[in-house]
Structures are given as structure tokens and as C-alpha cells.
Write an enzyme that holds these catalytic residues in place. Structure first.
Site, PDB file in Angstrom:
ATOM      1  N   THR A   1      -0.461 -10.920   8.142  1.00 53.09           N
ATOM      2  CA  THR A   1       0.378  -9.774   8.360  1.00 53.09           C
ATOM      3  C   THR A   1       0.474  -9.334   9.855  1.00 53.09           C
ATOM      4  O   THR A   1       1.711  -9.049  10.402  1.00 53.09           O
ATOM      5  CB  THR A   1       0.030  -8.396   7.495  1.00 53.09           C
ATOM      6  OG1 THR A   1       0.032  -8.930   6.077  1.00 53.09           O
ATOM      7  CG2 THR A   1       0.890  -7.300   7.642  1.00 53.09           C
TER       8      THR A   1
ATOM      9  N   THR B   1       0.970  -1.029   0.001  1.00 48.50           N
ATOM     10  CA  THR B   1       0.142   0.087   0.083  1.00 48.50           C
ATOM     11  C   THR B   1       0.824   1.232   0.063  1.00 48.50           C
ATOM     12  O   THR B   1       0.227   2.342   0.188  1.00 48.50           O
ATOM     13  CB  THR B   1      -1.003   0.159   1.106  1.00 48.50           C
ATOM     14  OG1 THR B   1      -0.124   0.227   2.418  1.00 48.50           O
ATOM     15  CG2 THR B   1      -1.867  -0.977   1.262  1.00 48.50           C
TER      16      THR B   1
ATOM     17  N   TYR C   1      -8.754  -7.381  10.437  1.00 49.43           N
ATOM     18  CA  TYR C   1      -7.751  -6.277  10.755  1.00 49.43           C
ATOM     19  C   TYR C   1      -8.086  -6.172  12.205  1.00 49.43           C
ATOM     20  O   TYR C   1      -6.812  -6.294  12.957  1.00 49.43           O
ATOM     21  CB  TYR C   1      -8.120  -4.969   9.977  1.00 49.43           C
ATOM     22  CG  TYR C   1      -7.219  -3.862  10.247  1.00 49.43           C
ATOM     23  CD1 TYR C   1      -5.781  -3.611   9.885  1.00 49.43           C
ATOM     24  CD2 TYR C   1      -7.605  -2.888  10.942  1.00 49.43           C
ATOM     25  CE1 TYR C   1      -5.152  -2.541   9.821  1.00 49.43           C
ATOM     26  CE2 TYR C   1      -6.984  -1.645  11.120  1.00 49.43           C
ATOM     27  CZ  TYR C   1      -5.504  -1.549  10.732  1.00 49.43           C
ATOM     28  OH  TYR C   1      -4.990  -0.554  11.031  1.00 49.43           O
TER      29      TYR C   1
END
Ligand code: UDP
Length: 288
Positions: free
Chosen positions: A66, A9, A119
Site C-alpha cells: 500500500t 480501516t 509500515y
């Protein structure tokens, strides 16, 4: 300074000007993969992870990995190097908050099976890993809970509200408002946030508890759109699109802990921060 980035990103352009600096090196890698860093490391800032809802939901399994595997890898590196470690956690750990404003004691209201969970729950697990490593004396881990942050060098297609509204206004396009636009957020300018992160990394002793970092000035999305229109002079219309699932209706940080522990509070108001961000996008949209 070693920068590890897979540019999921971000852009190479943002670090290009550092490439000639002998104190800077770049490792193009995903933090999910094991890291091999030679030589000493004093501090590790774990800023990895897509943070905008459309981008982190594009590959939700990768997002969760991640947060969890990436944080495990960086904590292991911190342990091996005796480095301080700072996790960029998030206000999303509070989910759809029943407490307002949100203090760090509030344990949150996250939908663990919803589209934001990759997330939210990923960052919650990353916090757990960080505090377990700290409790066991394995890493000097610190945790910042970052609230909505904006500023120059955001991606124009990042998908978050500030970059969306500014780029739409500068292009003369309709401004996209999800839902009624009466939902609120509290927007922190990037330089304030960075000062907070650096202060949290530097403070002794280790606070041993998460610290909210954000700007407590809360506004509705409609008010933000009005400000963008006024500051850009755009004549764009507002179009209302469906509100994404689990989109929190209100969010505002209680920053008393950051103020008490770090002497930190934001200095850049929304008016100045938006001006700087609008100026950035004026340039970036002409010569990307
Ligand atoms: N939003 C909007 N239009 C957009 C992008 C976002 O109305 O083009 C809304 C979104 O639904 C949310 C708020 O703006 O209520 C902030 O969204 P953002 O994605 O910036 O961050 P979030 O706080 O949801 O992670």
C-alpha cells in the site's frame, strides 16, 4: 472531490452523508491497483494505509505494498494530471528515536526486520518515491510526517491507545496498558492535523522537505489513562499487558518547520480533544 477507499480501516458510514453531494464521488478500490480517473485532478492526498499497529501488522505485505505501490500509482496519477501530491508519512520513520524531540533532520532508528517495519520502511520508501518524483520535476510532491492523531470517527476496534482507552472506559472494562505505561506519546486532535495537511498542500513554493505535523505536548500512557478515567467517570482498573516489540519509548515532534513554513500549530488541547472524542464514542457505541 473524488474519494478512493477500500474501506480496510474506514467505514462507508463516514462518507454516506456526502453521497448526495454532486461534487463528491466515491471509487471503492485499493490504491495498489492501477487507478483510472477521468477528467482533471488538482490535488491528491495520499492518506491510504492502515495506521494502527495491530491493523497494519495483520497483513504486513499488503501494508508495505500500500505504501510503496500505492504511492507509486498516485504519484503517476499526479504526474499525468499535473496535480499537487501530498504523502501522509509518519513519525514512525524515526523508529525508536535516539533524538528527542524529533526534528525532520533526524534520520531515524528503524528496525528494518521487525514487526513494525512493513509500515515504517513502507512509508520511508514512499517518501523516497515522492522526493525522487519531485527532484526529477515529475510531480509537485509534499510530505507530512504525522505524529499520533486521534478524534471522532476512529474505529472503536482500531487498536490505538486513545480509542482503546475511551471504549474500554465507556464499557466499564479494564484499561489495557502495554508495558509500564511510562512510555510517552504526543497526541494531536484530528481537526488540527487536517488544517496542517491543507496548509502544506497550499503552500508555495513547495517546501521540498518533509514537515512534521503533530502536537508537541507529550504525556505518558499512564497519564492519558488517568485523564480518560477522570473525564468518563469510569471506575475501570488498569491492567498491564506485554509491551509490543519495537514499541518506541518516547515520541514528540519538533514542529518549528511547520510553524515557520505554514504558520501552523495545534489549537485543540488534549482536554477538549478527549471530550469531543469521548462524546463521539458515547453515541457510536450506542448506535453504531
Ligand atoms: N498502548 C497501550 N494500550 C493499548 C494500546 C496502545 O498501552 O490498548 C500503548 C502502545 O504500546 C504505545 C502507545 O500506547 O506505547 C501508543 O500506541 P498506539 O498504538 O496508539 O500508537 P503508536 O504510537 O504505537 O503507533
Amino acid at each position: 472531490m473524488i474519494c478512493v477507499d477500500n474501506f480496510l480501516t474506514g467505514t462507508r458510514h463516514n462518507v454516506e452523508r456526502l453521497s448526495g453531494n454532486p461534487l463528491f464521488s466515491l471509487i471503492e478500490q485499493d490504491v495498489i491497483d492501477p487507478l483510472q480517473i477521468d477528467g482533471p485532478v488538482d490535488e491528491i492526498y495520499n492518506l491510504a494505509c492502515a495506521a494502527s499497529p495491530p491493523l497494519y501488522q495483520a497483513d504486513p505485505v499488503h501494508t508495505m505494498m500500500t505504501c510503496v505501490v500505492g504511492t507509486r500509482n498516485l504519484l503517476t496519477l499526479a504526474e499525468a494530471k499535473g496535480a499537487r501530491f501530498l504523502l501522509a508519512s509518519t513519525s514512525e520513520v524515526y523508529g525508536d528515536p535516539e533524538q528527542h524531540p524529533q526534528t525532520e533532520e533526524y534520520r531515524g532508528n528503524v528496525n528494518c526486520t521487525g514487526p513494525r517495519a512493513c509500515y515504517d520502511e513502507g512509508k520511508r520508501a514512499a517518501e523516497t518515491l515522492s522526493f525522487d518524483m519531485l527532484r526529477h520535476g515529475r510531480a509537485d510532491a509534499r510530505v507530512a510526517r504525522i505524529f499520533n492523531t486521534y478524534g471522532p470517527r476512529m474505529l472503536e476496534n482500531d487498536g490505538r491507545i486513545v480509542s482503546n482507552l475511551i471504549c474500554q472506559a465507556l464499557r466499564g472494562q479494564d484499561l489495557t496498558i502495554y508495558g509500564t505505561g511510562t512510555q510517552t506519546r504526543s497526541f494531536c486532535y484530528v481537526s488540527d492535523l487536517i488544517k496542517g495537511l491543507v496548509a502544506l498542500m497550499a503552500v508555495t513554493p513547495n517546501p521540498g522537505q518533509p514537515v512534521n505535523l503533530g502536537n508537541p505536548v507529550e504525556i505518558t500512557i499512564l497519564d492519558l489513562a488517568d485523564q480518560v478515567l477522570r473525564k468518563t467517570g469510569a471506575l475501570s482498573r488498569l491492567v498491564h499487558l506485554p509491551l509490543p516489540q519495537d514499541d518506541p519509548p518516547r515520541r514528540r515532534p519538533d514542529i518549528m518547520r511547520a510553524y515557520t513554513l505554514l504558520g501552523w500549530q495545534p489549537e485543540v488541547g488534549l482536554d477538549d480533544g478527549l471530550s469531543a472524542t469521548i462524546n463521539y464514542f458515547k453515541q457510536a457505541l450506542v448506535s453504531p
